[in-house]
Design a protein around this motif. Structure first.
Motif, PDB file in Angstrom:
ATOM      1  N   GLY A 261       0.803  -1.212   0.000  1.00  0.00           N
ATOM      2  CA  GLY A 261       0.000   0.000   0.000  1.00  0.00           C
ATOM      3  C   GLY A 261       0.837   1.264   0.000  1.00  0.00           C
ATOM      4  O   GLY A 261       0.562   2.207  -0.759  1.00  0.00           O
ATOM      5  N   VAL A 262       1.882   1.306   0.821  1.00  0.00           N
ATOM      6  CA  VAL A 262       2.669   2.533   0.917  1.00  0.00           C
ATOM      7  C   VAL A 262       3.429   2.824  -0.373  1.00  0.00           C
ATOM      8  O   VAL A 262       3.814   3.977  -0.628  1.00  0.00           O
ATOM      9  N   VAL A 263       3.649   1.797  -1.197  1.00  0.00           N
ATOM     10  CA  VAL A 263       4.233   2.052  -2.518  1.00  0.00           C
ATOM     11  C   VAL A 263       3.292   2.956  -3.321  1.00  0.00           C
ATOM     12  O   VAL A 263       3.725   3.851  -4.052  1.00  0.00           O
ATOM     13  N   GLY A 264       1.985   2.706  -3.170  1.00  0.00           N
ATOM     14  CA  GLY A 264       1.006   3.553  -3.848  1.00  0.00           C
ATOM     15  C   GLY A 264       1.046   4.985  -3.356  1.00  0.00           C
ATOM     16  O   GLY A 264       0.996   5.937  -4.155  1.00  0.00           O
ATOM     17  N   ASN A 305      10.790   2.837  -6.669  1.00  0.00           N
ATOM     18  CA  ASN A 305      11.066   1.586  -7.375  1.00  0.00           C
ATOM     19  C   ASN A 305      11.696   0.534  -6.468  1.00  0.00           C
ATOM     20  O   ASN A 305      11.398  -0.650  -6.596  1.00  0.00           O
ATOM     21  N   GLN A 306      12.549   0.949  -5.552  1.00  0.00           N
ATOM     22  CA  GLN A 306      13.106  -0.021  -4.617  1.00  0.00           C
ATOM     23  C   GLN A 306      12.021  -0.580  -3.692  1.00  0.00           C
ATOM     24  O   GLN A 306      12.012  -1.777  -3.385  1.00  0.00           O
ATOM     25  N   ALA A 307      11.103   0.282  -3.263  1.00  0.00           N
ATOM     26  CA  ALA A 307       9.998  -0.195  -2.430  1.00  0.00           C
ATOM     27  C   ALA A 307       9.125  -1.168  -3.212  1.00  0.00           C
ATOM     28  O   ALA A 307       8.670  -2.188  -2.674  1.00  0.00           O
ATOM     29  N   GLN A 308       8.892  -0.883  -4.499  1.00  0.00           N
ATOM     30  CA  GLN A 308       8.090  -1.796  -5.308  1.00  0.00           C
ATOM     31  C   GLN A 308       8.794  -3.133  -5.491  1.00  0.00           C
ATOM     32  O   GLN A 308       8.152  -4.191  -5.468  1.00  0.00           O
ATOM     33  N   MET A 309      10.112  -3.128  -5.664  1.00  0.00           N
ATOM     34  CA  MET A 309      10.856  -4.385  -5.763  1.00  0.00           C
ATOM     35  C   MET A 309      10.721  -5.202  -4.488  1.00  0.00           C
ATOM     36  O   MET A 309      10.540  -6.425  -4.533  1.00  0.00           O
ATOM     37  N   THR A 310      10.805  -4.531  -3.355  1.00  0.00           N
ATOM     38  CA  THR A 310      10.660  -5.221  -2.071  1.00  0.00           C
ATOM     39  C   THR A 310       9.273  -5.849  -1.950  1.00  0.00           C
ATOM     40  O   THR A 310       9.139  -7.018  -1.564  1.00  0.00           O
ATOM     41  N   ALA A 311       8.248  -5.096  -2.275  1.00  0.00           N
ATOM     42  CA  ALA A 311       6.883  -5.622  -2.185  1.00  0.00           C
ATOM     43  C   ALA A 311       6.687  -6.816  -3.112  1.00  0.00           C
ATOM     44  O   ALA A 311       6.096  -7.837  -2.715  1.00  0.00           O
ATOM     45  N   LEU A 312       7.176  -6.706  -4.326  1.00  0.00           N
ATOM     46  CA  LEU A 312       6.998  -7.788  -5.292  1.00  0.00           C
ATOM     47  C   LEU A 312       7.735  -9.048  -4.855  1.00  0.00           C
ATOM     48  O   LEU A 312       7.206 -10.156  -4.959  1.00  0.00           O
ATOM     49  N   LYS A 332       7.640  -3.787   5.759  1.00  0.00           N
ATOM     50  CA  LYS A 332       6.961  -2.636   6.379  1.00  0.00           C
ATOM     51  C   LYS A 332       7.977  -1.605   6.839  1.00  0.00           C
ATOM     52  O   LYS A 332       7.810  -0.401   6.614  1.00  0.00           O
ATOM     53  N   PHE A 333       9.036  -2.056   7.476  1.00  0.00           N
ATOM     54  CA  PHE A 333      10.074  -1.158   7.983  1.00  0.00           C
ATOM     55  C   PHE A 333      10.696  -0.349   6.845  1.00  0.00           C
ATOM     56  O   PHE A 333      10.802   0.878   6.916  1.00  0.00           O
ATOM     57  N   ALA A 334      11.077  -1.021   5.777  1.00  0.00           N
ATOM     58  CA  ALA A 334      11.768  -0.352   4.673  1.00  0.00           C
ATOM     59  C   ALA A 334      10.827   0.509   3.845  1.00  0.00           C
ATOM     60  O   ALA A 334      11.150   1.663   3.506  1.00  0.00           O
ATOM     61  N   ASN A 335       9.661  -0.024   3.513  1.00  0.00           N
ATOM     62  CA  ASN A 335       8.792   0.676   2.572  1.00  0.00           C
ATOM     63  C   ASN A 335       8.089   1.877   3.182  1.00  0.00           C
ATOM     64  O   ASN A 335       7.880   2.885   2.509  1.00  0.00           O
ATOM     65  N   VAL A 336       7.705   1.778   4.455  1.00  0.00           N
ATOM     66  CA  VAL A 336       7.084   2.952   5.087  1.00  0.00           C
ATOM     67  C   VAL A 336       8.098   4.090   5.180  1.00  0.00           C
ATOM     68  O   VAL A 336       7.782   5.248   4.889  1.00  0.00           O
TER      69      VAL A 336
END
Length: 396
Positions: A261-264, A305-312, A332-336
């Motif tokens: 979600g936070v990628v969005g 893009n790095q957050a999206q890679m992590t989520a994927l 969660k830690f990285a992407n938020v």
């Protein structure tokens, strides 16, 4: 022989072409939710945020149910049964509009419905899940208490036996959807440890009070649940729930939705900054032509893009049954943190305009302050990661 083919220039809105990694079904779900969000949610969200509520939460629930996103990752009982990445993509598109709207879906599907699906009796599943999937019934999840946030084991809510039934007493706090819910999944300490209970919200002794004066997640309904001598039949117990591991497993599902979600939210802030930087002129040129602004855009596109890679990656691990809860903590830690950086940087690109609801950035920026805290604070997830890499717990 050298390869004479020329690679296409990166797409500013999908720099690493990560959406190409989605399957056709995942792209279809992404596109469907994105279109719904653009048509039904985005035109209204600034007003909802300013009003501090969702004026027609029940109507929204039914529209989301018709879209198929409520409990979409669950199997059976009217649920879509899609894979983790498709669910993640839906969360991303919803939170690109507002974190509160993704929370509405997460609490319904990943918390309340997941608890019933995992731990409920067959009767409970048949009674509640189809209606919740359709949006005809709204659920909430009562774990956090006024004095028990990161340490749910210290909860004071108690359930005691009373003949063949139970009596519940206690208070839950920061409960999304609480005051519009038809059913609350309430976690309480018993003589046999922590157990879950399915509580219809019209049960005598149950009260939900809406939390006012929030400065974050304003387009979301947050409540305090008060249980005073709430009498329930024995059938209200979620029979499969045993110990704190039960609610924590549900929280892990909700945290996974946050990873996406936070990628969005980050993407929305970056795209707004990109549009603003290429159209706003100062000193005779668009501000996107200045070095400092380009550096800000570069930092943002890398974070997104790095957050999206992590989520994927975490989504694909989840598909394989190889996703440990520490992987979700990592995400969660990285992407938020990445989304918070993007929101702050985007706000600076927008200048004074960035603090208005005409643009999404300050709203996302404020929301992300809450996202960094709920479903486990960033400190708790840091300690989870630390324990995973050292083998030593630093929680106590």
């Amino acid at each position: 022989m050298s390869d004479q083919r020329k690679a296409a220039a990166p797409d500013a809105r999908d720099f690493l072409a990560l959406d190409r990694e989605l399957t056709d079904e995942e792209r279809d779900i992404r596109d469907t939710v994105r279109a719904f969000a653009a048509d039904e949610l985005l035109p209204n969200v600034a007003d909802w945020y300013e009003a501090g509520t969702i004026p027609d939460a029940r109507g929204l629930a039914k529209r989301l149910g018709a879209l198929g996103v409520l409990g979409m990752h669950l199997e059976g009982y009217g649920c879509a049964g899609v894979g983790p990445v498709a669910y993640g993509a839906a969360c991303r598109e919803l939170e690109a509009v507002d974190s509160g709207l993704r929370s509405f879906v997460s609490v319904q599907g990943s918390l309340a419905m997941t608890a019933i699906h995992k731990f409920g009796s067959e009767e409970q599943k048949r009674e509640w899940l189809p209606g919740m999937a359709a949006g005809d019934a709204i659920g909430c999840f009562g774990l956090t208490e006024p004095d028990s946030g990161s340490d749910p084991g210290s909860m004071r809510t108690r359930a005691r036996r009373d003949g063949d039934g139970w009596v519940l007493d206690g208070t839950k706090m920061w409960i999304t959807n609480g005051s519009v819910a038809d059913a609350a999944v309430v976690w309480a300490a018993t003589d046999d440890g922590v157990r879950g209970f399915l509580v219809p919200t019209d049960t005598p002794g149950f009260t939900a009070n809406t939390v006012r004066h929030k400065l974050s997640l304003r387009a979301s309904i947050t409540s305090e649940l008060v249980l005073e001598g709430v009498r329930l039949p024995g059938s209200a117990l979620l029979p499969g729930s045993r110990g704190l591991g039960s609610p924590l497993s549900c929280l892990n599902e909700a945290r996974y939705g946050i990873v996406w979600g936070v990628v969005g939210a980050a993407r929305a802030c970056y795209e707004s900054a990109l549009e603003y930087a290429t159209t706003r002129e100062q000193f005779g040129q668009a501000i996107g032509g200045f070095q400092l602004t380009q550096r800000k855009l570069a930092d943002m596109v890398v974070d997104v893009n790095q957050a999206q890679m992590t989520a994927l990656r975490i989504g694909r691990l989840k598909e394989q049954g190889a996703c440990h809860h520490n992987h979700v903590s990592f995400g969660k830690f990285a992407n938020v943190a990445a989304a918070q950086r993007v929101a702050r940087t985007s706000r600076s690109v927008h200048g004074a305009n960035g603090i208005t609801l005409e643009y999404p950035v300050m709203r996302h920026m404020a929301n992300l302050e809450t996202v960094a805290t709920y479903e486990g604070t960033e400190e708790i997830h840091a300690l989870s990661i630390g324990q995973a890499v050292t083998g030593v717990s630093a929680f106590r």
